[in-house]
Design a protein around this motif. Sequence first.
Motif, PDB file in Angstrom:
ATOM      1  N   HIS A 157       0.823  -1.213   0.000  1.00  0.00           N
ATOM      2  CA  HIS A 157       0.000   0.000   0.000  1.00  0.00           C
ATOM      3  C   HIS A 157       0.858   1.265   0.000  1.00  0.00           C
ATOM      4  CE1 HIS A 157      -3.550  -2.472   1.056  1.00  0.00           C
ATOM      5  NE2 HIS A 157      -4.245  -1.434   0.636  1.00  0.00           N
ATOM      6  N   GLY A 158       2.110   1.146   0.464  1.00  0.00           N
ATOM      7  CA  GLY A 158       2.947   2.334   0.574  1.00  0.00           C
ATOM      8  C   GLY A 158       4.330   2.138   0.010  1.00  0.00           C
ATOM      9  N   LEU A 159       5.241   1.623   0.811  1.00  0.00           N
ATOM     10  CA  LEU A 159       6.650   1.474   0.433  1.00  0.00           C
ATOM     11  C   LEU A 159       6.833   0.823  -0.930  1.00  0.00           C
ATOM     12  CD1 LEU A 159       9.689   1.617   1.302  1.00  0.00           C
ATOM     13  CD2 LEU A 159       9.362  -0.673   2.273  1.00  0.00           C
ATOM     14  N   ASN A 160       6.070  -0.225  -1.188  1.00  0.00           N
ATOM     15  CA  ASN A 160       6.261  -0.992  -2.426  1.00  0.00           C
ATOM     16  C   ASN A 160       5.071  -0.898  -3.375  1.00  0.00           C
ATOM     17  OD1 ASN A 160       8.720  -1.724  -1.406  1.00  0.00           O
ATOM     18  ND2 ASN A 160       8.121  -3.783  -0.807  1.00  0.00           N
ATOM     19  N   ASN A 161       4.377   0.233  -3.348  1.00  0.00           N
ATOM     20  CA  ASN A 161       3.191   0.345  -4.208  1.00  0.00           C
ATOM     21  C   ASN A 161       3.523   0.523  -5.681  1.00  0.00           C
ATOM     22  OD1 ASN A 161       3.950   3.032  -4.422  1.00  0.00           O
ATOM     23  ND2 ASN A 161       2.136   3.865  -3.398  1.00  0.00           N
ATOM     24  N   ASN A 162       4.812   0.663  -5.992  1.00  0.00           N
ATOM     25  CA  ASN A 162       5.220   0.772  -7.400  1.00  0.00           C
ATOM     26  C   ASN A 162       5.695  -0.564  -7.969  1.00  0.00           C
ATOM     27  OD1 ASN A 162       7.547   0.792  -5.765  1.00  0.00           O
ATOM     28  ND2 ASN A 162       8.751   1.787  -7.366  1.00  0.00           N
ATOM     29  N   LEU A 163       5.503  -1.640  -7.223  1.00  0.00           N
ATOM     30  CA  LEU A 163       5.956  -2.953  -7.671  1.00  0.00           C
ATOM     31  C   LEU A 163       4.776  -3.855  -8.019  1.00  0.00           C
ATOM     32  CD1 LEU A 163       8.748  -3.661  -5.008  1.00  0.00           C
ATOM     33  CD2 LEU A 163       9.040  -2.767  -7.341  1.00  0.00           C
ATOM     34  N   GLY A 164       4.964  -4.651  -9.069  1.00  0.00           N
ATOM     35  CA  GLY A 164       3.970  -5.643  -9.438  1.00  0.00           C
ATOM     36  C   GLY A 164       4.356  -7.014  -8.913  1.00  0.00           C
TER      37      GLY A 164
ATOM     38  N   ASN B 296      10.734  -6.426  -4.051  1.00  0.00           N
ATOM     39  CA  ASN B 296       9.831  -6.338  -2.908  1.00  0.00           C
ATOM     40  C   ASN B 296      10.498  -6.917  -1.659  1.00  0.00           C
ATOM     41  OD1 ASN B 296       7.166  -5.954  -1.640  1.00  0.00           O
ATOM     42  ND2 ASN B 296       6.956  -8.172  -1.761  1.00  0.00           N
ATOM     43  N   ILE B 297      11.060  -8.090  -1.797  1.00  0.00           N
ATOM     44  CA  ILE B 297      11.694  -8.756  -0.655  1.00  0.00           C
ATOM     45  C   ILE B 297      12.985  -8.046  -0.262  1.00  0.00           C
ATOM     46  CG2 ILE B 297      12.723 -10.920   0.149  1.00  0.00           C
ATOM     47  CD1 ILE B 297       9.568 -10.767  -0.111  1.00  0.00           C
ATOM     48  N   ARG B 298      13.736  -7.538  -1.233  1.00  0.00           N
ATOM     49  CA  ARG B 298      14.965  -6.807  -0.917  1.00  0.00           C
ATOM     50  C   ARG B 298      14.649  -5.592  -0.042  1.00  0.00           C
ATOM     51  NH1 ARG B 298      17.872  -2.545  -1.663  1.00  0.00           N
ATOM     52  NH2 ARG B 298      16.267  -1.523  -2.910  1.00  0.00           N
ATOM     53  N   ARG B 299      13.634  -4.826  -0.427  1.00  0.00           N
ATOM     54  CA  ARG B 299      13.264  -3.634   0.347  1.00  0.00           C
ATOM     55  C   ARG B 299      12.790  -4.004   1.744  1.00  0.00           C
ATOM     56  NH1 ARG B 299       9.702   0.041  -3.913  1.00  0.00           N
ATOM     57  NH2 ARG B 299      11.175  -0.042  -5.652  1.00  0.00           N
ATOM     58  N   VAL B 300      11.951  -5.015   1.818  1.00  0.00           N
ATOM     59  CA  VAL B 300      11.443  -5.441   3.122  1.00  0.00           C
ATOM     60  C   VAL B 300      12.591  -5.930   3.998  1.00  0.00           C
ATOM     61  CG1 VAL B 300      10.000  -7.135   4.304  1.00  0.00           C
ATOM     62  CG2 VAL B 300       9.135  -5.961   2.275  1.00  0.00           C
ATOM     63  N   GLY B 301      13.544  -6.646   3.401  1.00  0.00           N
ATOM     64  CA  GLY B 301      14.704  -7.105   4.149  1.00  0.00           C
ATOM     65  C   GLY B 301      15.494  -5.946   4.732  1.00  0.00           C
ATOM     66  N   GLU B 302      15.655  -4.884   3.961  1.00  0.00           N
ATOM     67  CA  GLU B 302      16.388  -3.722   4.452  1.00  0.00           C
ATOM     68  C   GLU B 302      15.630  -3.022   5.587  1.00  0.00           C
ATOM     69  OE1 GLU B 302      19.387  -2.854   3.889  1.00  0.00           O
ATOM     70  OE2 GLU B 302      19.913  -3.967   2.071  1.00  0.00           O
TER      71      GLU B 302
END
Length: 200
Positions: A68-75, A84-90
């Motif tokens: 909904h926010g941080l990764n709303n530009n990813l499909g 998606n997982i890389r960002r969440v991992g960070e």
Amino acid sequence: MSKSTNIVWHDSKVTKQDRQEMNNHRSAVLWFTGLSGSGKSTISVELEKKLYELGVRTYRLDGDNVRHGLNNNLGFSPEDRTENIRRVGEVAKLMADAGLITLTAFISPYQQDRNNVRQILAEDEFIEVYVKASVETCEQRDPKGLYKKARAGEIKGFTGIDAPYEEPTNPEIVIETDHQSLEDSVQTIIDYLKDHSYLG
């Protein structure tokens, strides 16, 4: 590879160990992985409530919520899933540095993506929780109606139907929601945290 240049890490005078001592528990990232409908979010929500009642400082990152926010530009292409997982991992790494126990509920279908998160965290901070349930069970539950849409061809690249799910090869915890109740599932994880000295 980073595109940022001319950057220098700025250390804090308050360390991770300081925060852990104040919290009276160790940092950890509980990484819930499994098929859609396996029970990742349900278990993580209930576990967070139980940990809160024990005085544990937590935060929960959920797949849909983050999109909904941080990764709303990813499909949902393989490349976007990896990012998606890389960002969440960070983000989880930052939360571990803050001294929290972070609960992440993501399908995270690729073993390498999960391994990459493990590698950026301190030793023993990444706890892979395989929420195991058969495709048949998940499809029967189908809490979001996604399997029905995938079978009808309305969703392409759906994990477990026309996109792969790579089972964890050596997870710290396996929860079989085909057989275990929600209460038993949560208790299994709390027992692990106590047995391995994550909780004070």
